[in-house]
Design an enzyme around this catalytic site. Sequence first.
Site, PDB file in Angstrom:
ATOM      1  N   GLY A 182     -13.912  -7.384  17.525  1.00  8.44           N
ATOM      2  CA  GLY A 182     -12.904  -7.849  16.574  1.00  8.44           C
ATOM      3  C   GLY A 182     -13.194  -7.395  15.155  1.00  8.44           C
ATOM      4  O   GLY A 182     -14.021  -6.510  14.909  1.00  8.44           O
ATOM      5  N   GLY A 185     -16.973  -7.803  13.810  1.00  4.12           N
ATOM      6  CA  GLY A 185     -17.887  -6.865  14.435  1.00  4.12           C
ATOM      7  C   GLY A 185     -17.676  -5.447  13.954  1.00  4.12           C
ATOM      8  O   GLY A 185     -18.644  -4.710  13.705  1.00  4.12           O
ATOM      9  N   ASP A 313      -8.777 -22.823   8.472  1.00  5.57           N
ATOM     10  CA  ASP A 313      -9.379 -22.562   9.780  1.00  5.57           C
ATOM     11  C   ASP A 313      -9.497 -23.793  10.669  1.00  5.57           C
ATOM     12  O   ASP A 313      -9.742 -23.656  11.873  1.00  5.57           O
ATOM     13  CB  ASP A 313     -10.784 -21.959   9.594  1.00  5.57           C
ATOM     14  CG  ASP A 313     -10.737 -20.536   9.068  1.00  5.57           C
ATOM     15  OD1 ASP A 313      -9.633 -20.031   8.785  1.00  5.57           O
ATOM     16  OD2 ASP A 313     -11.823 -19.927   8.930  1.00  5.57           O
ATOM     17  N   HIS A 445       5.222  10.265  -5.966  1.00  6.45           N
ATOM     18  CA  HIS A 445       4.601  11.390  -5.262  1.00  6.45           C
ATOM     19  C   HIS A 445       3.581  12.070  -6.172  1.00  6.45           C
ATOM     20  O   HIS A 445       3.859  12.275  -7.352  1.00  6.45           O
ATOM     21  CB  HIS A 445       5.661  12.402  -4.849  1.00  6.45           C
ATOM     22  CG  HIS A 445       5.091  13.641  -4.212  1.00  6.45           C
ATOM     23  ND1 HIS A 445       4.634  13.648  -2.913  1.00  6.45           N
ATOM     24  CD2 HIS A 445       4.889  14.889  -4.715  1.00  6.45           C
ATOM     25  CE1 HIS A 445       4.181  14.863  -2.627  1.00  6.45           C
ATOM     26  NE2 HIS A 445       4.329  15.636  -3.707  1.00  6.45           N
TER      27      HIS A 445
END
Length: 466
Positions: A182, A185, A313, A445
């Site tokens: 993942g 890692g 989380d 650009h």
Amino acid sequence: MENQFDVIIIGSGPGGYVSAIRCGQLGMKTAIIEKYPVLGGTCLNVGCIPSKAMLDSSERFHEIRNAQSHGISVDNPRVDLSNMIARKSSVVSKINGGVSYLMKKNKVSVFIGVASFIDKNNILIKSDNGEKTVTGKNIIIATGSKPASLPNIDIDQQRIISSTEALTLKEIPKHLIVVGGGVIGMELGSVYGRLGSEITVLEYTDSIIATMDRKMGSELQKSLKTNLGFNFLLNHKVTEAVNNGKEVSVTAEDGEGKSITLRGDYCLIAIGRKPYTAQLGLEKIGIELSAKGQIVTDGNLETNIKGVYAIGDVIKGPMLAHKASEEGIYVAEIIAGQKPHINYDFIPTIVYTSPEVAGIGKTEEELKAAGRRYRVGHFPFSASGRAITSGKTEGIAKVLTDEDTDEILGFHIIGERASDLIGEASIALEFRASSEDVFRTTHGHPTYYENLREACLNVHKIAIHI
């Protein structure tokens, strides 16, 4: 009244401290509780920020060693790992100071200690200086996550390590075995791969960065193998990791049940993270948890206990710092009586390898599974003038659109500065732009973000530069 607040936030990571700032901006008397001596949580102290500092330093070394094509010759460049880690620590310290300043600026009271619920409005704080109780009309739980491990594998923090220890190694590993393909890692594997480590990746599924568009995973795997010599062992289930003193042995089984044993000097367990709610005393007030240990919330991120919210989380959804921050702001505004929104379909995922990977919206695999009629546009970085001048020609921009309406459904990028390029894609998806909306917009650009325009042109088979 000194210890009575409108809002108390437990945890000072990117969810908690951002929420505290927004609460302060909205005029609420706010407190934040952090168990460690410094603010910032995992992301700032042992996660996002220090890993990006190490990634940047290691990439500079890698570029110096390979700068001959730019007409630059450097004899025998070498790595001073202790200084590299010291620089990482100084970066963390600087941002720590910034967070502390923001707490003062927004009149947020900071308490250092371990928080636990007495009841739904009263929080006990235990610290080296004793105990105290603070009272809040609203409580926001933002305690984050911690590294997950595998059954029967002990992260001993010596030879078998998590991401935390990987950021403070005293030596460059000769052979680093990475368990998990993942984001964590691949990023930390990249750091040490650039510094000269042999890297072997053991991944349970059949692809790396498996939650992202599959094309991105295959391209990143090819790049890491070609440029850094990564060895990938996919479809391998790790069953054991043993610290043998000066080396570690890791045993895994392939898809047919055949067992192999690898030996290296370190093993990084990077299989993901799990919610951290230890010592909070959630059971005292009856907070509901899911089977995965996540705090259950409703559409307003409020738990089953009125006035107690949870973000980041510790609740469902991707474990991403920016997702936690958005939720922190969202809850602050909900408490203030506003009507904010978060579109969970449009939260970008980023991998800070080189090339970088970023994605937002639906993957091609998700559209196929849903039976959605769609079109695809690609543009290779190898056809980009800016990429050619920089020598950064690896990568591709990929856009997915609705076949009938041309609305952009997903954008996926692997290549230089993908972490920044995904910003244009984020705005496009949030405002339900079509691929024509993007390609009718003038792009500078030569730039990297022209690649997104060209991918959108390619949906209609009218790309200019391929």
